[in-house]
Every structure is written in structure tokens, then in C-alpha cells.
Enzyme design. Sequence first.
Site, PDB file in Angstrom:
ATOM      1  N   SER A 370     -43.092  73.663   5.993  1.00 45.20           N
ATOM      2  CA  SER A 370     -42.007  74.540   6.184  1.00 45.20           C
ATOM      3  C   SER A 370     -41.617  75.332   7.602  1.00 45.20           C
ATOM      4  CB  SER A 370     -42.118  75.885   5.126  1.00 45.20           C
ATOM      5  OG  SER A 370     -43.298  76.475   5.277  1.00 45.20           O
ATOM      6  N   HIS A 400     -47.039  71.657  -0.918  1.00 40.02           N
ATOM      7  CA  HIS A 400     -46.883  72.857  -0.078  1.00 40.02           C
ATOM      8  C   HIS A 400     -46.652  73.979  -0.997  1.00 40.02           C
ATOM      9  CE1 HIS A 400     -46.185  75.213   3.412  1.00 40.02           C
ATOM     10  NE2 HIS A 400     -44.834  74.922   3.694  1.00 40.02           N
ATOM     11  N   HIS A 446     -56.586  71.897   1.849  1.00 35.62           N
ATOM     12  CA  HIS A 446     -55.902  72.217   2.817  1.00 35.62           C
ATOM     13  C   HIS A 446     -55.494  71.196   3.893  1.00 35.62           C
ATOM     14  CE1 HIS A 446     -53.671  74.856   5.582  1.00 35.62           C
ATOM     15  NE2 HIS A 446     -53.248  75.512   4.622  1.00 35.62           N
ATOM     16  N   ARG A 455     -56.418  84.172   2.707  1.00 37.80           N
ATOM     17  CA  ARG A 455     -55.202  84.866   1.677  1.00 37.80           C
ATOM     18  C   ARG A 455     -55.581  84.611   0.294  1.00 37.80           C
ATOM     19  NH1 ARG A 455     -50.748  80.744   3.777  1.00 37.80           N
ATOM     20  NH2 ARG A 455     -52.545  79.189   3.098  1.00 37.80           N
ATOM     21  N   ASP A 501     -52.354  79.531  -2.789  1.00 38.69           N
ATOM     22  CA  ASP A 501     -51.806  79.159  -4.309  1.00 38.69           C
ATOM     23  C   ASP A 501     -52.506  79.114  -5.454  1.00 38.69           C
ATOM     24  OD1 ASP A 501     -49.084  78.994  -2.899  1.00 38.69           O
ATOM     25  OD2 ASP A 501     -50.051  76.892  -2.382  1.00 38.69           O
TER      26      ASP A 501
HETATM   27  N1  AMX Z   1     -57.180  67.521  -5.763  1.00 41.20           N
HETATM   28  C1  AMX Z   1     -57.271  66.370  -5.716  1.00 41.20           C
HETATM   29  N2  AMX Z   1     -57.437  65.514  -4.566  1.00 41.20           N
HETATM   30  C2  AMX Z   1     -57.315  66.191  -3.316  1.00 41.20           C
HETATM   31  C3  AMX Z   1     -57.089  67.363  -3.206  1.00 41.20           C
HETATM   32  C4  AMX Z   1     -57.140  68.150  -4.414  1.00 41.20           C
HETATM   33  N3  AMX Z   1     -56.847  69.404  -4.452  1.00 41.20           N
HETATM   34  N4  AMX Z   1     -56.861  67.581  -1.951  1.00 41.20           N
HETATM   35  C5  AMX Z   1     -57.101  66.501  -1.647  1.00 41.20           C
HETATM   36  N5  AMX Z   1     -57.099  65.624  -1.967  1.00 41.20           N
HETATM   37  C6  AMX Z   1     -57.156  64.066  -1.922  1.00 41.20           C
HETATM   38  C7  AMX Z   1     -56.166  63.859  -1.096  1.00 41.20           C
HETATM   39  O1  AMX Z   1     -54.809  63.594  -2.275  1.00 41.20           O
HETATM   40  C8  AMX Z   1     -56.138  62.429  -0.246  1.00 41.20           C
HETATM   41  O2  AMX Z   1     -56.580  61.463  -1.024  1.00 41.20           O
HETATM   42  P1  AMX Z   1     -55.942  59.842  -0.821  1.00 41.20           P
HETATM   43  O3  AMX Z   1     -56.789  59.541   0.303  1.00 41.20           O
HETATM   44  O4  AMX Z   1     -56.265  59.258  -2.043  1.00 41.20           O
HETATM   45  O5  AMX Z   1     -54.470  60.097  -0.542  1.00 41.20           O
HETATM   46  C9  AMX Z   1     -57.902  63.048  -0.061  1.00 41.20           C
HETATM   47  O6  AMX Z   1     -58.319  63.886  -0.683  1.00 41.20           O
HETATM   48  C10 AMX Z   1     -58.004  63.490   1.474  1.00 41.20           C
HETATM   49  O7  AMX Z   1     -57.151  64.519   1.552  1.00 41.20           O
HETATM   50  P2  AMX Z   1     -57.430  65.825   2.751  1.00 41.20           P
HETATM   51  O8  AMX Z   1     -57.403  65.275   3.955  1.00 41.20           O
HETATM   52  O9  AMX Z   1     -58.511  66.335   2.204  1.00 41.20           O
HETATM   53  O10 AMX Z   1     -55.981  66.883   2.523  1.00 41.20           O
HETATM   54  P3  AMX Z   1     -54.457  66.612   3.132  1.00 41.20           P
HETATM   55  O11 AMX Z   1     -54.628  67.146   4.463  1.00 41.20           O
HETATM   56  O12 AMX Z   1     -54.088  65.173   3.118  1.00 41.20           O
HETATM   57  O13 AMX Z   1     -53.752  67.406   2.172  1.00 41.20           O
HETATM   58  C11 AMX Z   1     -53.026  68.997   0.549  1.00 41.20           C
HETATM   59  C12 AMX Z   1     -53.809  68.808   1.967  1.00 41.20           C
HETATM   60  C13 AMX Z   1     -53.076  70.657   0.693  1.00 41.20           C
HETATM   61  C14 AMX Z   1     -51.682  68.367   0.478  1.00 41.20           C
HETATM   62  C15 AMX Z   1     -54.120  68.606  -0.403  1.00 41.20           C
HETATM   63  O14 AMX Z   1     -55.470  69.281  -0.351  1.00 41.20           O
HETATM   64  C16 AMX Z   1     -53.575  68.940  -2.042  1.00 41.20           C
HETATM   65  O15 AMX Z   1     -52.917  67.951  -2.402  1.00 41.20           O
HETATM   66  N6  AMX Z   1     -54.084  69.954  -2.514  1.00 41.20           N
HETATM   67  C17 AMX Z   1     -53.485  70.323  -3.878  1.00 41.20           C
HETATM   68  C18 AMX Z   1     -52.054  70.817  -3.697  1.00 41.20           C
HETATM   69  C19 AMX Z   1     -51.993  72.267  -2.998  1.00 41.20           C
HETATM   70  O16 AMX Z   1     -52.564  73.168  -3.428  1.00 41.20           O
HETATM   71  N7  AMX Z   1     -51.083  72.616  -1.860  1.00 41.20           N
HETATM   72  C20 AMX Z   1     -51.006  73.708  -1.413  1.00 41.20           C
HETATM   73  C21 AMX Z   1     -51.350  73.815   0.041  1.00 41.20           C
HETATM   74  C22 AMX Z   1     -51.168  75.259   0.715  1.00 41.20           C
HETATM   75  C23 AMX Z   1     -49.533  75.351   1.002  1.00 41.20           C
HETATM   76  O17 AMX Z   1     -49.052  74.833   1.457  1.00 41.20           O
HETATM   77  N8  AMX Z   1     -49.350  76.503   0.238  1.00 41.20           N
END
Ligand code: AMX
Length: 564
Positions: A370, A400, A446, A455, A501
Site C-alpha cells: 500500500s 497484505h 512477513h 504490533r 493481523d
Molecule cells: N503460511 C503458509 N505459507 C507461508 C506463510 C504462511 N503464513 N508465509 C510464507 N509462506 C510461504 C510463502 O507462500 C512462500 O511459499 P512458496 O515459495 O511456495 O511461494 C514461502 O513460504 C516463502 O515465503 P517468505 O519469503 O517467507 O514470505 P514472503 O515475503 O514471500 O511473503 C507474506 C510474506 C506476508 C505474504 C507471507 O508470509 C504470507 O502469505 N503470510 C500470510 C498472509 C498474511 O498474514 N499477510 C499479512 C502480512 C502483513 C500485512 O501486510 N498486513
Amino acid sequence: MPTPKRRRCFRGSFGSRIDGVIPECGGALEAPVSSGGLLVGDFAQQSSSLGSIRWLQVQSAPDLDLHSQLKELIPEQQSMASNVVVETLFSICSLSLFQERLKKLKSDHGKVQLGNITADMVIGGMRGMTGLLWETSLLDPDEGIRFRGLSIPECQKLLPGAKAGGEPLPEGLLWLLLTGKVPNKEQADGLSAELCNRAKIPDHVFKAIDALPVAAHPMTQFATGVMALQVDSEFQKAYEKGMPKAKFWEPTYEDSMNLIARLPTVASYVYRRQISFFFLFLSLYMLTLLIFGDLVAFYFIRKKNICGLPYVCCGILFRIYKDGGIIPPDNSLDYAANFSHMLGFDDPKMLELMRLYVTIHSDHEGGNVSAHTAHLVGSALSDPYLSFAAALNGLAGPLHGLANQEVLLWIESLVKEVGEDITTDQLKDYVWKTLKSGKVVPGYGHGVLRKTDPRYTCQREFALKHLPDDPLFKLVSKLYEVVPPILTELGKVKNPWPNVDAHSGVLLKYFGLSEARYFTVLFGVSRSIGIGSQLIWDRALGLPLERPKSVTMDWLESYCKKAA
Ligand code: AMX
């Protein structure tokens, strides 16, 4: 205008004093907060990991409002630095120092490498690639966010609250983000009053939202409302008339402040028009019963024929969630409390939660979807409304800001499936089931953080203080024990710890705000504070159009082969 009492100290990257009168620059964080405009908390801002700048935080002078403070910080002559008089001005004026610093940084160190860009980074969503200036906050992977150098616990301690020892007022944070200084209570209250005065919403905004079905996602309604607000953009008007680049920040300031001020009213309008499907169904049944009698009502419901007249009638009768209608603002309240009030929640603890919520969701440096979107769109000189609406559309994504919605829905479906009295093994099974179905565990992980999000921690502390026995809070705590080892076991997740979150939903639900689909709108209101503040600085610093280079796979393959 009286000369403000103020002490400042700046240190350039090389340790040299640029300006200021305090020799003892490492002052105490523990300094008691006093009102009255004297220095209350001199402390060295944590330097960035790149070791760029240390800036002493000082309490703002009491005799200047926010605009005056900014006006003093931001000279009009940004683009005339060769002028000797202006150079002299730069030496006494703090924002001029920022502009001068930026220029000097560019001329002296423009070629310094900040890291290697690898093919991994290009393919992998630019993780770890330093590529943005974002003044209002900085995120450390282990420590979490610092707003102008202040961690969340420090903000809780130093920023004024509605009452002594209470949660910080988001107005105080807005002041801090904009000026880099901790305001006193009087200044924060003055800003509350200013935001109230700016909060008038033209009728067409509500009409634009009303044009959408009530079942439209609240974020769609909210972003539509923001786009409708854009009609009043001061920046657009001034730009059309023509204005020098050095003036860009002023209408940006007006737009950003108006936007921040107006969002709670727009957001609460969206909330109050939400239909609870339970109420819709009930009203449908009752109305049909009234008009057609028992059997026909039964027929309608069995056939799920909820179109036509009954739907319209019920829509009119029950289009407003909690049947309270639109609640007018109470201008005696502060920003977050007024927002909570307009949503329909007046419990003093909920008001405190809203102050905390809005404060901690406001900013998370510049690279998140964002913030980056707003910065990018703003770099085309799109006004703050256009930039922020774009940001909201990014925030609405499940990876996000929508994650807060996802977390509560996920927890609710867990409770539905297993019940509240859940064993650790059942919880583990549920987490594995989620992962095996190809979904992420919402609220965990994250892009930057590598530890528990502070947070999350401060919301947990709030829960421990106000709702320690809440069953859903206990469940959230249990998840904190169960999820990280499982994500670690997966082997690919870089951060197995909870983010912001993972916690917010159960707190809101506890106080009655239980419509998960609405949660991201709250996040959006808060995010306007960080995004709006940075947009003002983007224009004040004259940051250019953002235009990174992209390459094709062919290009990358051949480049990498040559480099190997
Ligand atoms: N559950 C399952 N798998 C997860 C995970 C989770 N909570 N967090 C990361 N992974 C997976 C990724 O999907 C990725 O898988 P892939 O290689 O098969 O595509 C792998 O682990 C490596 O990811 P990463 O480098 O650790 O994270 P990222 O920087 O690519 O993604 C985020 C970060 C937040 C999108 C991810 O941790 C996620 O999807 N979390 C759950 C959704 C969430 O809570 N989002 C909110 C974030 C905070 C915000 O912006 N408000």
C-alpha cells in the site's frame, strides 16, 4: 509570530554536527513528559541500519500549529539552492537541511553502492532491494517498526494520550510523522480540532457509495468513496492553474489533511450500510410472512428466492447494520474515539483500542504494497486522493491488509469445526489441514520482519490487560505456540512469527465489531496517516517520478550467462 523555544541537533552521516545547540546529544529516553512546550524527551533517534542520520527528537514548540511548523520546516526555495541567501536560510531551517542533505547525498555519494541486485531479487518481488526513500518510518527485521525513530513502546510512552497513561492519540503520531517531533497534549488536541473542522463530506461521496450494492466488499465501497472525495482535490486545482514545484507540498498538505480527516466518516458510512446477512434473512422472512403468509414465506426461503420486492423492501428496512442509521460525529472526541463513535462503539475500552489500532497500523516504511503504491502513483504527481485510493486497492489483497479479515474468518471456521475448547493436537491438525489445502496461515509471516511483530505484541498486551479471559484471545495465544513450529517445519517460510493481523480481529470482535469483511477498512483509515505524511514529504523534497527498469526473461538469462 513569537520565536519558538526549541532545541535540535542533527548529525550528518559522518558524525559532524550540522545544526543545533545541544552538545549532549545522547539524552535520556526516560525524561518525563511534561506539558508546556519545553523539551520533554530528547533522545537520539535510532540510526538506520545504514547509519545515515541521527536526529534528536524534541517536543514541538507550543505556539505553532502543524501547518506553521511544516511551513517553517519546508522552505519555498527548494529549487534555488545556488542562491546565497537561500543557502543561509538552509543553514537555519531544518527542512532546508533535509533538502540540502538530499542534494549533498546525491552529489557526494550518488554512486555509492547500497548492495548487489541479484537475479533472485528481480524475480522475487524485489525483496531486500533498497530502492526507496521513506522518511516517516523505518522497519528493522528483528526489532520492528520505528516511527521517526520511536518504537511502538516508546510511542506509547511519549506520545500524548486521551488520558494520562492511556494509548497514544493518532493525532500525536501524525504530528510526529510529519515533523519528526513529539507534540504535547495541547498540540495533539489542536490537531484533533483541526481534523474535525476538515471532516465535511460532500453529498456526492455518499451517493457514489450508495450506487454500489450493499453486498460489495467494504474495501470496494471505501475506495469508491475516496475516489469521490478526489473531486475536491486542492492539488489538482492548483496544478491546473499552474504552480512552481517548490509549492507542490502545500496543496498536497491540504489534500492529505482533508483526506485523513474525512476518512473516518466515509469508513463509518460504509460500515453502517453493511447488511448483516442474518438480519437480511430474518427481515426477508418477516416481511414475506407479513405480506404473503406463513407458507409462502417458507416457499421463498426454501427456494432461496431472495430477489425482487422482498429483497428491496428488506434492503430498505435493514440496509443499515445495527439499525442505528448513520451516526453523526461528536467533535468533542479525538480522531480515533470519534471514529469508533461513528461506527457505533462508545465503550471507553473500545475507544482506547481504536487509538492504539489507528496508531500502530499507520505506517510500516515504504516498501509494503500500500505504501509503495501510494508513493509510486504520487510520483506521477497524482494527488493524494488518487494515490491513496490506489494504495487501498493494494491493501485489499489477502497477502497484505485483507489478512486481518482472513484471520478472524479462519479462527471462526476453526471454532465452528472444533469448538472453542480445542486441544493442541486439534489445533495442529487444523493448521496442517490449512497448509495442505494450499492456503497460507493468515496472520503469520512477513516480507521483512523476522521476529514477532511488535504490533502483535502490543495488541497482546492490550488483550492481557482488558480481556484476559476471552476465549478467542486464548485461542490466539494458543496459535502463537502452535503455528511457528509448524511453519518452521515446512522449511520454506522465512518468518514463522505472527504479524499485526494475527491479533487485531479478536480484539475488535470482543468489543462488538465482528464483521471480519470490514476490518481492512479500519486498516485503510489508519494507513492514510503514514501515506499522507510521506506524500507531503515526497513533494517537499521534490522526489522524482518513480521508474525502475524492468527486463525480460530472455534478457535476464543472457545477462546471467554472460556474467557467469
Ligand atoms: N503460511 C503458509 N505459507 C507461508 C506463510 C504462511 N503464513 N508465509 C510464507 N509462506 C510461504 C510463502 O507462500 C512462500 O511459499 P512458496 O515459495 O511456495 O511461494 C514461502 O513460504 C516463502 O515465503 P517468505 O519469503 O517467507 O514470505 P514472503 O515475503 O514471500 O511473503 C507474506 C510474506 C506476508 C505474504 C507471507 O508470509 C504470507 O502469505 N503470510 C500470510 C498472509 C498474511 O498474514 N499477510 C499479512 C502480512 C502483513 C500485512 O501486510 N498486513
